[in-house]
Design a protein around this motif. Structure first.
Motif, PDB file in Angstrom:
ATOM      1  N   ASN A 239      66.242  13.787 -95.913  1.00 34.75           N
ATOM      2  CA  ASN A 239      64.927  13.581 -95.277  1.00 34.75           C
ATOM      3  C   ASN A 239      64.079  12.579 -96.053  1.00 34.75           C
ATOM      4  O   ASN A 239      63.004  12.199 -95.617  1.00 34.75           O
ATOM      5  N   ILE A 240      64.569  12.193 -97.228  1.00 31.80           N
ATOM      6  CA  ILE A 240      63.782  11.265 -98.049  1.00 31.80           C
ATOM      7  C   ILE A 240      64.002   9.825 -97.577  1.00 31.80           C
ATOM      8  O   ILE A 240      65.124   9.311 -97.612  1.00 31.80           O
ATOM      9  N   THR A 241      62.933   9.204 -97.105  1.00 26.28           N
ATOM     10  CA  THR A 241      63.060   7.784 -96.739  1.00 26.28           C
ATOM     11  C   THR A 241      62.122   6.905 -97.577  1.00 26.28           C
ATOM     12  O   THR A 241      62.201   5.694 -97.533  1.00 26.28           O
ATOM     13  N   ALA A 242      61.202   7.538 -98.298  1.00 18.66           N
ATOM     14  CA  ALA A 242      60.266   6.791 -99.151  1.00 18.66           C
ATOM     15  C   ALA A 242      59.816   7.721-100.270  1.00 18.66           C
ATOM     16  O   ALA A 242      60.009   8.945-100.182  1.00 18.66           O
ATOM     17  N   LEU A 243      59.168   7.172-101.305  1.00 19.98           N
ATOM     18  CA  LEU A 243      58.718   8.035-102.415  1.00 19.98           C
ATOM     19  C   LEU A 243      57.715   9.076-101.943  1.00 19.98           C
ATOM     20  O   LEU A 243      57.540  10.121-102.571  1.00 19.98           O
ATOM     21  N   ARG A 244      57.054   8.816-100.850  1.00 23.64           N
ATOM     22  CA  ARG A 244      56.162   9.788-100.227  1.00 23.64           C
ATOM     23  C   ARG A 244      56.846  11.160-100.039  1.00 23.64           C
ATOM     24  O   ARG A 244      56.200  12.209-100.077  1.00 23.64           O
ATOM     25  N   ASP A 245      58.157  11.137 -99.828  1.00 23.44           N
ATOM     26  CA  ASP A 245      58.876  12.379 -99.521  1.00 23.44           C
ATOM     27  C   ASP A 245      59.417  13.071-100.765  1.00 23.44           C
ATOM     28  O   ASP A 245      60.063  14.120-100.651  1.00 23.44           O
ATOM     29  N   VAL A 246      59.196  12.486-101.929  1.00 29.99           N
ATOM     30  CA  VAL A 246      59.810  13.032-103.145  1.00 29.99           C
ATOM     31  C   VAL A 246      58.798  13.874-103.923  1.00 29.99           C
ATOM     32  O   VAL A 246      57.653  13.457-104.118  1.00 29.99           O
ATOM     33  N   SER A 247      59.248  15.076-104.352  1.00 26.20           N
ATOM     34  CA  SER A 247      58.347  15.910-105.161  1.00 26.20           C
ATOM     35  C   SER A 247      58.603  15.620-106.638  1.00 26.20           C
ATOM     36  O   SER A 247      59.690  15.155-107.014  1.00 26.20           O
ATOM     37  N   LEU A 248      57.609  15.959-107.452  1.00 25.47           N
ATOM     38  CA  LEU A 248      57.771  15.749-108.894  1.00 25.47           C
ATOM     39  C   LEU A 248      58.938  16.564-109.428  1.00 25.47           C
ATOM     40  O   LEU A 248      59.696  16.108-110.283  1.00 25.47           O
ATOM     41  N   SER A 249      59.119  17.779-108.860  1.00 24.46           N
ATOM     42  CA  SER A 249      60.180  18.635-109.396  1.00 24.46           C
ATOM     43  C   SER A 249      61.554  18.035-109.081  1.00 24.46           C
ATOM     44  O   SER A 249      62.449  18.031-109.929  1.00 24.46           O
ATOM     45  N   LEU A 250      61.732  17.466-107.888  1.00 21.09           N
ATOM     46  CA  LEU A 250      63.024  16.845-107.569  1.00 21.09           C
ATOM     47  C   LEU A 250      63.281  15.671-108.517  1.00 21.09           C
ATOM     48  O   LEU A 250      64.395  15.476-109.020  1.00 21.09           O
ATOM     49  N   LEU A 251      62.225  14.899-108.760  1.00 23.72           N
ATOM     50  CA  LEU A 251      62.365  13.747-109.666  1.00 23.72           C
ATOM     51  C   LEU A 251      62.801  14.217-111.067  1.00 23.72           C
ATOM     52  O   LEU A 251      63.704  13.641-111.679  1.00 23.72           O
ATOM     53  N   GLN A 252      62.166  15.310-111.527  1.00 25.89           N
ATOM     54  CA  GLN A 252      62.494  15.827-112.878  1.00 25.89           C
ATOM     55  C   GLN A 252      63.945  16.277-112.947  1.00 25.89           C
ATOM     56  O   GLN A 252      64.660  15.971-113.902  1.00 25.89           O
ATOM     57  N   VAL A 253      64.391  16.984-111.897  1.00 24.00           N
ATOM     58  CA  VAL A 253      65.754  17.523-111.895  1.00 24.00           C
ATOM     59  C   VAL A 253      66.775  16.394-112.058  1.00 24.00           C
ATOM     60  O   VAL A 253      67.795  16.544-112.726  1.00 24.00           O
ATOM     61  N   HIS A 254      66.468  15.231-111.446  1.00 26.59           N
ATOM     62  CA  HIS A 254      67.456  14.143-111.460  1.00 26.59           C
ATOM     63  C   HIS A 254      67.129  13.032-112.461  1.00 26.59           C
ATOM     64  O   HIS A 254      67.694  11.951-112.386  1.00 26.59           O
ATOM     65  N   ARG A 255      66.235  13.346-113.358  1.00 22.57           N
ATOM     66  CA  ARG A 255      65.751  12.346-114.322  1.00 22.57           C
ATOM     67  C   ARG A 255      66.875  11.581-115.027  1.00 22.57           C
ATOM     68  O   ARG A 255      66.833  10.364-115.179  1.00 22.57           O
ATOM     69  N   GLU A 256      67.913  12.332-115.447  1.00 17.80           N
ATOM     70  CA  GLU A 256      68.998  11.711-116.219  1.00 17.80           C
ATOM     71  C   GLU A 256      69.759  10.646-115.438  1.00 17.80           C
ATOM     72  O   GLU A 256      70.359   9.744-116.012  1.00 17.80           O
ATOM     73  N   GLU A 257      69.729  10.779-114.107  1.00 18.72           N
ATOM     74  CA  GLU A 257      70.516   9.817-113.298  1.00 18.72           C
ATOM     75  C   GLU A 257      69.744   8.542-113.007  1.00 18.72           C
ATOM     76  O   GLU A 257      70.281   7.607-112.410  1.00 18.72           O
ATOM     77  N   ILE A 258      68.470   8.540-113.387  1.00 18.30           N
ATOM     78  CA  ILE A 258      67.624   7.409-113.007  1.00 18.30           C
ATOM     79  C   ILE A 258      67.292   6.560-114.226  1.00 18.30           C
ATOM     80  O   ILE A 258      66.972   7.089-115.295  1.00 18.30           O
ATOM     81  N   ILE A 261      62.977   3.076-116.530  1.00 20.06           N
ATOM     82  CA  ILE A 261      61.873   2.297-115.956  1.00 20.06           C
ATOM     83  C   ILE A 261      61.622   2.763-114.518  1.00 20.06           C
ATOM     84  O   ILE A 261      60.480   3.039-114.117  1.00 20.06           O
ATOM     85  N   VAL A 262      62.690   2.890-113.754  1.00 19.80           N
ATOM     86  CA  VAL A 262      62.551   3.329-112.352  1.00 19.80           C
ATOM     87  C   VAL A 262      61.940   4.728-112.315  1.00 19.80           C
ATOM     88  O   VAL A 262      61.082   5.029-111.478  1.00 19.80           O
ATOM     89  N   TYR A 263      62.351   5.559-113.260  1.00 17.38           N
ATOM     90  CA  TYR A 263      61.795   6.919-113.338  1.00 17.38           C
ATOM     91  C   TYR A 263      60.268   6.872-113.504  1.00 17.38           C
ATOM     92  O   TYR A 263      59.528   7.578-112.820  1.00 17.38           O
ATOM     93  N   LYS A 264      59.804   6.016-114.415  1.00 16.82           N
ATOM     94  CA  LYS A 264      58.353   5.920-114.663  1.00 16.82           C
ATOM     95  C   LYS A 264      57.613   5.443-113.409  1.00 16.82           C
ATOM     96  O   LYS A 264      56.533   5.912-113.088  1.00 16.82           O
ATOM     97  N   ARG A 265      58.208   4.478-112.718  1.00 16.22           N
ATOM     98  CA  ARG A 265      57.567   3.953-111.495  1.00 16.22           C
ATOM     99  C   ARG A 265      57.437   5.077-110.452  1.00 16.22           C
ATOM    100  O   ARG A 265      56.400   5.253-109.838  1.00 16.22           O
ATOM    101  N   CYS A 266      58.533   5.829-110.287  1.00 14.04           N
ATOM    102  CA  CYS A 266      58.530   6.892-109.278  1.00 14.04           C
ATOM    103  C   CYS A 266      57.509   7.962-109.659  1.00 14.04           C
ATOM    104  O   CYS A 266      56.750   8.450-108.805  1.00 14.04           O
ATOM    105  N   LYS A 267      57.497   8.322-110.933  1.00  7.48           N
ATOM    106  CA  LYS A 267      56.567   9.366-111.397  1.00  7.48           C
ATOM    107  C   LYS A 267      55.134   8.944-111.091  1.00  7.48           C
ATOM    108  O   LYS A 267      54.334   9.732-110.580  1.00  7.48           O
ATOM    109  N   PHE A 268      54.811   7.701-111.363  1.00  8.03           N
ATOM    110  CA  PHE A 268      53.446   7.245-111.090  1.00  8.03           C
ATOM    111  C   PHE A 268      53.114   7.386-109.601  1.00  8.03           C
ATOM    112  O   PHE A 268      52.066   7.928-109.243  1.00  8.03           O
ATOM    113  N   VAL A 269      53.995   6.905-108.744  1.00  2.00           N
ATOM    114  CA  VAL A 269      53.685   6.891-107.303  1.00  2.00           C
ATOM    115  C   VAL A 269      53.509   8.323-106.778  1.00  2.00           C
ATOM    116  O   VAL A 269      52.565   8.612-106.027  1.00  2.00           O
TER     117      VAL A 269
END
Ligand code: GLA
Length: 382
Positions: A239-258, A261-269
């Protein structure tokens, strides 16, 4: 802004009676770099405007005059294409959108000018595109809606100015409402107005008077970095088509795969989107302090995680944050120069301005400019 000079110049050049249109610049309270991530923004139109005098001509030529630059431009209607004159491209880009939409083109005369400082992040280009889109709608009697004009103006920026901007600037300039900010969902384009009553506070913009070259290349790089983040994360939720659809917790869970730099950008948005919601609720409760605190956080994220600030903006931010008379401050717009937006105690406005001018020019050797702005209506007839 006074349109007399524009009318006078128009009559002098084209011996005709023009239609008059005004189109404002914008501020953004909070929600930066969220628009192209299908997120939320919270901008407003301001009393810095571009005015236009426009009429059809019978000579099949686009004849434009930029009053502030004292420059003219001409192109035959049948030659419509991008030109080497950057300011003319904003107008030509809008004409091209009307052409694409199937409207019969004729020659058009236009004189325009205004008081939106260039390169200050106040969207002078969106104001030009919107104003001309509005004027063409009127003179072509084209049944196009505000939303259609906003999209045409944005396309003009993409295709003729080469900046892959989101929709915030054109939307704010077109739909602005006096004393209100616009909470816009950049995915659905649904929006709500919020009354801005800052009580004993005023909005002051401080212009660094710098615009670093990096601005447009880094802008496009940030877009790409956000898209990289989306591509990785959508493997875990389609269901994710943009960062709008991503939660902070999902981002954290997958942090190692990112990539870090991209991780920081996503976290900010992701965090910035949440801040827009929080700022909107705070304003509903008249809680200006919370709005201010969110603005400080926004700047810190733009500086440390999104990496779009610069030393001049950070200097202004630090001075504002240190002051007891400022409850919120941050860089505004794309970054790498332009203005900070500050919420300052009305009675201390002059002291604050003098202090900033002195310290900023002493450290940088550059004179800053300070504007006290009012929130106005969007693009329309004069
Ligand atoms: C520029 C773009 C907007 C937006 C901002 C950052 O102003 O034109 O679409 O992305 O940067 O929030």
């Amino acid at each position: 802004m006074n349109s007399n000079q524009i009318v006078k110049k128009f009559e002098e050049l084209f011996k005709n009676e023009p239609l008059l249109v005004r189109s404002p610049g914008r501020i953004n309270l909070i929600g930066e770099h969220t628009d192209y991530n299908d997120g939320f923004v919270f901008p407003a139109a301001i009393d810095k405007e571009i005015h236009f005098a426009v009429a059809k001509n019978k000579v099949n030529i686009f004849r434009f005059y930029a009053l502030d630059l004292h420059e003219s431009f001409e192109m035959k209607v049948e030659d419509l294409s991008k030109s080497d004159t950057s300011w003319a491209n904003y107008l030509l880009g809008v004409v091209a959108q009307y052409k694409k939409a199937g409207y019969e083109l004729e020659g058009v005369d236009c004189v325009f000018g205004g008081d939106i400082p260039l390169g200050a992040g106040l969207s002078s280009s969106a104001a030009i595109e919107n104003g001309f889109a509005f004027a063409l709608k009127e003179i072509l009697k084209a049944p196009v809606s505000k939303i259609q004009m906003i999209k045409m103006a944005q396309k003009a920026e993409h295709e003729y100015a080469g900046v892959m901007c989101g929709i915030m600037d054109q939307f704010a300039s077109m739909t602005g409402k006096k004393d209100h900010a616009i909470k816009l969902d950049c995915r659905s384009l649904d929006f709500e107005y919020a009354n801005i009553d800052l009580h004993d506070y005023v909005i002051l913009l401080v212009n660094t008077n710098v615009k670093h070259e990096l601005a447009s290349s880094e802008y496009n790089t940030r877009r790409a970095e956000c898209e990289t983040g989306v591509q990785i994360l959508q493997k875990y939720d389609n269901n994710i088509t943009a960062l709008r659809d991503v939660s902070l917790s999902l981002l954290q869970v997958h942090r190692e795969e990112i990539d870090p730099i991209v991780y920081k950008r996503c976290k900010f948005v992701i965090k910035e989107n949440l801040r827009v919601e929080d700022a909107f609720s705070a304003l509903e409760k008249n809680d200006i302090k919370t709005l201010g605190a969110l603005m400080f956080q926004s700047h810190e994220g733009l500086r440390d995680d999104y990496d779009v600030s610069c030393k001049e903006l950070d200097l202004l931010f630090d001075m504002a944050k240190r002051s007891d008379d400022v409850i919120g401050s941050r860089m505004m717009g794309g970054g790498f120069g332009g203005c900070t937006i500050n919420i300052v105690k009305k009675e201390k406005m002059n002291t604050f301005s003098e202090g900033i001018k002195k310290e900023y020019s002493m450290i940088t050797g550059i004179e800053p400019e300070i504007y006290s702005v009012k929130i106005t209506d969007g693009t329309g007839l004069i």
